[in-house]
Design a protein around this motif. Sequence first.
Motif, PDB file in Angstrom:
ATOM      1  N   THR A  50       9.180  -7.226   9.393  1.00 12.64           N
ATOM      2  CA  THR A  50       8.717  -6.076   8.947  1.00 12.64           C
ATOM      3  C   THR A  50       7.815  -6.474   7.736  1.00 12.64           C
ATOM      4  O   THR A  50       6.643  -5.941   7.656  1.00 12.64           O
ATOM      5  N   LEU A  51       8.019  -7.378   6.860  1.00 14.11           N
ATOM      6  CA  LEU A  51       7.077  -7.762   5.881  1.00 14.11           C
ATOM      7  C   LEU A  51       5.896  -8.344   6.513  1.00 14.11           C
ATOM      8  O   LEU A  51       4.607  -8.184   6.051  1.00 14.11           O
ATOM      9  N   ASN A  52       5.759  -9.241   7.754  1.00 12.39           N
ATOM     10  CA  ASN A  52       4.622  -9.602   8.309  1.00 12.39           C
ATOM     11  C   ASN A  52       3.887  -8.721   8.711  1.00 12.39           C
ATOM     12  O   ASN A  52       2.448  -8.623   8.773  1.00 12.39           O
ATOM     13  N   ARG A  53       4.657  -7.302   9.472  1.00 12.13           N
ATOM     14  CA  ARG A  53       3.640  -6.525  10.037  1.00 12.13           C
ATOM     15  C   ARG A  53       3.019  -5.659   8.878  1.00 12.13           C
ATOM     16  O   ARG A  53       1.905  -5.254   8.988  1.00 12.13           O
ATOM     17  N   ILE A  54       3.788  -5.448   7.702  1.00  8.18           N
ATOM     18  CA  ILE A  54       3.247  -4.419   6.551  1.00  8.18           C
ATOM     19  C   ILE A  54       1.974  -5.199   6.034  1.00  8.18           C
ATOM     20  O   ILE A  54       0.937  -4.820   5.865  1.00  8.18           O
ATOM     21  N   ALA A  59      -3.715  -6.030   5.181  1.00  9.72           N
ATOM     22  CA  ALA A  59      -5.018  -6.970   5.248  1.00  9.72           C
ATOM     23  C   ALA A  59      -6.050  -6.276   5.906  1.00  9.72           C
ATOM     24  O   ALA A  59      -7.155  -6.416   5.614  1.00  9.72           O
ATOM     25  N   ILE A  60      -5.628  -5.770   7.116  1.00  8.81           N
ATOM     26  CA  ILE A  60      -6.563  -5.038   8.023  1.00  8.81           C
ATOM     27  C   ILE A  60      -7.183  -4.077   6.989  1.00  8.81           C
ATOM     28  O   ILE A  60      -8.635  -3.667   7.214  1.00  8.81           O
ATOM     29  N   ILE A  61      -6.616  -2.973   6.499  1.00 13.00           N
ATOM     30  CA  ILE A  61      -6.968  -2.027   5.787  1.00 13.00           C
ATOM     31  C   ILE A  61      -8.027  -2.349   4.648  1.00 13.00           C
ATOM     32  O   ILE A  61      -9.219  -2.050   4.423  1.00 13.00           O
ATOM     33  N   PHE A  62      -7.380  -3.574   4.026  1.00 10.59           N
ATOM     34  CA  PHE A  62      -8.558  -4.257   2.996  1.00 10.59           C
ATOM     35  C   PHE A  62      -9.754  -4.644   3.589  1.00 10.59           C
ATOM     36  O   PHE A  62     -10.677  -4.248   3.082  1.00 10.59           O
ATOM     37  N   MET A  63      -9.728  -5.442   4.532  1.00 11.04           N
ATOM     38  CA  MET A  63     -10.926  -5.904   5.133  1.00 11.04           C
ATOM     39  C   MET A  63     -11.871  -4.704   5.770  1.00 11.04           C
ATOM     40  O   MET A  63     -13.038  -4.810   5.527  1.00 11.04           O
TER      41      MET A  63
END
Length: 75
Positions: A50-54, A59-63
Motif C-alpha cells: 500500500t505504501l508503494n502504491r500511494i 510521484a506521478i501527480i508531482f511529476m
Amino acid sequence: MITQVLQAIWSLSAVGIIILVLLHSPKGDGIGGIGGQAQLFTSAKSAETTLNRITWMLAIIFMGMTVILSAGWIK
C-alpha cells in the motif's frame, strides 16, 4: 486562481512523498518497524504494498504538476 490550486496540489504531493519515503524501511520492515503494525493492514507485506502504491501515485501527480506548472500551459 487555477495556478494556485495546482501549486497547492504540487506542494502537498511533495510533502506526501517525503513522508511516505521516510515511512519505508530499507530492510522491508515498513510500518511494522515503527513500533507496531497499523491495524488498517492485515500484514506487513500488504502495508508495504500500500505504501508503494500511494508513493508511486504521489510521484506521478508531482511529476505531472511539475510539467504543467513549468511549461506555462495554465495562465
